[in-house]
Design an enzyme around this catalytic site. Sequence first.
Site, PDB file in Angstrom:
ATOM      1  N   LYS A 145       5.205   1.964  -3.015  1.00 50.97           N
ATOM      2  CA  LYS A 145       5.205   3.367  -3.442  1.00 50.97           C
ATOM      3  C   LYS A 145       5.459   3.417  -4.935  1.00 50.97           C
ATOM      4  CE  LYS A 145       4.773   7.506  -1.562  1.00 50.97           C
ATOM      5  NZ  LYS A 145       4.032   7.892  -0.351  1.00 50.97           N
ATOM      6  N   ASN A 166      -2.294  19.269  -0.111  1.00 55.82           N
ATOM      7  CA  ASN A 166      -3.375  18.471   0.474  1.00 55.82           C
ATOM      8  C   ASN A 166      -3.217  18.342   1.991  1.00 55.82           C
ATOM      9  OD1 ASN A 166      -5.622  16.589   0.512  1.00 55.82           O
ATOM     10  ND2 ASN A 166      -4.080  15.052   0.936  1.00 55.82           N
ATOM     11  N   LYS A 184       0.863  -1.192   0.000  1.00 57.70           N
ATOM     12  CA  LYS A 184       0.000   0.000   0.000  1.00 57.70           C
ATOM     13  C   LYS A 184       0.887   1.225   0.000  1.00 57.70           C
ATOM     14  CE  LYS A 184      -4.186   1.633   0.281  1.00 57.70           C
ATOM     15  NZ  LYS A 184      -3.748   2.570  -0.803  1.00 57.70           N
ATOM     16  N   LYS A 225       4.815   2.128   8.376  1.00 61.89           N
ATOM     17  CA  LYS A 225       3.608   2.874   8.762  1.00 61.89           C
ATOM     18  C   LYS A 225       2.392   1.952   8.893  1.00 61.89           C
ATOM     19  CE  LYS A 225       3.430   6.698   6.523  1.00 61.89           C
ATOM     20  NZ  LYS A 225       3.166   7.656   5.427  1.00 61.89           N
ATOM     21  N   SER A 267      -7.467   5.063   3.730  1.00 66.44           N
ATOM     22  CA  SER A 267      -7.366   4.253   2.512  1.00 66.44           C
ATOM     23  C   SER A 267      -7.759   2.797   2.816  1.00 66.44           C
ATOM     24  CB  SER A 267      -5.941   4.281   1.954  1.00 66.44           C
ATOM     25  OG  SER A 267      -5.752   5.392   1.101  1.00 66.44           O
TER      26      SER A 267
END
Length: 419
Positions: A104, A219, A68, A92, A347
């Site tokens: 990533k 953001n 992810k 994370k 997410s």
Amino acid sequence: MPVAVAADAARRFEEACEHARISRDTHELLMRPKSSLEVAIPLRRDDGSLEVYAGYRVRFDDTRGPAKGGIRFHPDVDPQEVTTLAFWMTCKTAVMDLPFGGGKGGVAVDPKQLSAAELERLSRAYVAAVADVLGADVDVPAPDVATDEMVMGWMAHELARIRRGHQPAAVTGKPLALGGIPGRSSATSEGAFHVLEELRASLLGDLDEPSVAIQGFGNAGAQLASRLAGAGYRVVAVSDSSAAVHDDDGLDVEALRAHKDRTGSLQDPPSGEQLDAGRVLTLDVDVLAPAALEGAVHEGNAADVRARMILEVANGPVTAAADTILDEAGVQLVPDILANAGGVTVSWFEWIQGRQGEQWSAEDVAERLEARMLRETGAVVRIGQERNLPLRTAAYVHALERLTEAIDATGTAELFSGG
Ligand code: NAD
């Protein structure tokens, strides 16, 4: 063999290993990514010419679940940066106990030089180039620098086209109309806010109106500024890549956001005075929140930081050398793999929603995000207290011990370190 993580990230990993109860297998496996894909992405420009950009997708580790992690569009994207970011994602998701590994992606491009139509073609071409390694059970991309929900919508649509069927759990950060989830775009700032509030008393004491400086007004940074201003913090400075704005009495954050939406930058702001961009990092404030890119606080400027604490909203905004200087100066640091984990947590909710054909409410998202942020902040603080470690090391120890449980469960292992 895929490129390894940056030296800074490797150093922190080794330091944390000395305090974590992890197996030799885990140590060896986390030295480099599991897979790394490098692709050439052709883009037909509006004038008919063709340009080819370098694109990447790295799956660092997927023992705990599908990889992810976001996709970044920035000229400085390179294999080592993507790999390092994928390693941090692995840590994370483990800190937050999400059923994911870390990945990533990115494209080495300056998106500011592209028209909207070119950006759409580039986003679709990226997905076409890496589609073989994506999927809800394999590797699930999300937004990062310069990739907003519009970009994720194009990517999700392209993947569905390639697979000839909807893939709602294969991309997160999508627009609501395409299976997105309420609160995803503010999730990173919301998560950082909860972590800050949870640690506020212990790190800042009984302060009435803590002052805040924020580097990066995209953001994560702009939404954090709004959230903090609305909760009684005094946001005294913000910056983006073009300019910085300062007002000791507190900025009108909403007016600045409207100005940035309208003009695309913080130049010529409606209020406040312009400041040298680097000064945002060294202002005498209670909280400094770097929310732009890696390496903002480094060996060369760490001694000038006057903030009482740093909330790492960006990934890797403080270098390992700066850590030491800040630690000696008594500056408290809340690490990225905890502070900015709200984004990947929401997410996860979007992934569940997509897999199960559900539609979550904004209230469900907000409630579950807060609960998870507080639970894991508490766990990191406890490890720090019990083992006398700074929060960064404690967060890594927390992640590595979860990773070792999973990695060891896949086979036999011998102890690497006694902790
Ligand atoms: P974004 O593209 O929306 O915003 C980035 C901002 O940083 C922009 O305002 C840009 O002008 C500014 N910036 C770039 N260079 C700068 C500089 N030298 N000085 C000051 N400002 C500068 O990106 P974002 O999604 O807000 O991501 C910001 C950081 O947060 C990144 O490190 C990203 O990896 C991290 N992050 C993002 C998410 C997410 O969900 N978007 C989640 C976790 C972590």
